[in-house]
Motif scaffolding. Structure first.
Motif, short mmCIF file in Angstrom:
data_model
loop_
_atom_site.label_atom_id
_atom_site.label_comp_id
_atom_site.label_asym_id
_atom_site.label_seq_id
_atom_site.Cartn_x
_atom_site.Cartn_y
_atom_site.Cartn_z
N UNK A 178 -98.74 46.99 55.72
CA UNK A 178 -99.29 47.85 54.31
C UNK A 178 -101.00 47.83 54.86
N UNK A 179 -101.78 46.70 54.84
CA UNK A 179 -102.65 46.16 55.35
C UNK A 179 -103.37 46.28 56.78
N UNK A 180 -102.28 46.00 57.24
CA UNK A 180 -102.76 46.30 58.47
C UNK A 180 -103.54 47.33 58.91
N UNK A 181 -102.06 48.76 59.00
CA UNK A 181 -102.58 49.84 58.87
C UNK A 181 -103.30 50.94 58.05
N UNK A 182 -103.07 50.37 56.66
CA UNK A 182 -104.02 50.94 55.84
C UNK A 182 -105.67 50.74 56.69
N UNK A 183 -105.49 49.65 56.90
CA UNK A 183 -106.92 48.71 56.96
C UNK A 183 -107.70 49.78 58.62
N UNK A 184 -106.34 49.72 59.91
CA UNK A 184 -106.94 50.48 60.85
C UNK A 184 -107.20 52.58 60.81
N UNK A 185 -106.08 52.89 59.56
CA UNK A 185 -106.51 54.52 58.50
C UNK A 185 -107.99 54.47 58.26
N UNK A 186 -108.62 53.61 57.75
CA UNK A 186 -109.60 53.40 56.93
C UNK A 186 -111.25 53.68 57.98
N UNK A 187 -110.87 52.78 59.58
CA UNK A 187 -111.55 52.67 60.41
C UNK A 187 -111.61 53.76 60.88
#
Length: 91
Positions: free
Chosen positions: A75-84
């Motif tokens: 969740x944290x990794x994919x959420x951060x990737x979406x943000x970037x």
């Protein structure tokens, strides 16, 4: 968390801060799709008082604490990737 979790179901959302309700809802919809595509887990979703959130239930007797850790990290990794990706696109 977007709702109390007295049993085995947790409702939550990825929220890095600084976003309005509709933006957060849209980002979490995309996050759910990406989690499914990753194969890490298959959470569902719910909408509570206009707040879109991910819904995860631990009902498998073979689930381990490590499985929840893997899910949280995804969740944290994919959420951060979406943000970037969105920031790189200038939105």
């Amino acid at each position: 968390m977007i709702a109390p979790a007295p049993l085995n179901i947790a409702c939550f959302r990825y929220n890095p801060g600084g976003m309005d309700l509709e933006t957060l809802n849209t980002r979490n919809r995309e996050l759910l799709i990406r989690i499914h595509e990753s194969g890490v887990a298959v959470p569902s979703y719910t909408t509570l008082n206009g707040i879109y959130g991910l819904r995860v239930a631990n009902t498998n007797q073979r689930s381990r604490i490590e499985d929840m850790d893997i899910f949280a990290e995804a969740v944290l990794r994919l959420g951060g990737k979406i943000q970037m990706e969105i920031q790189a696109a200038g939105n």
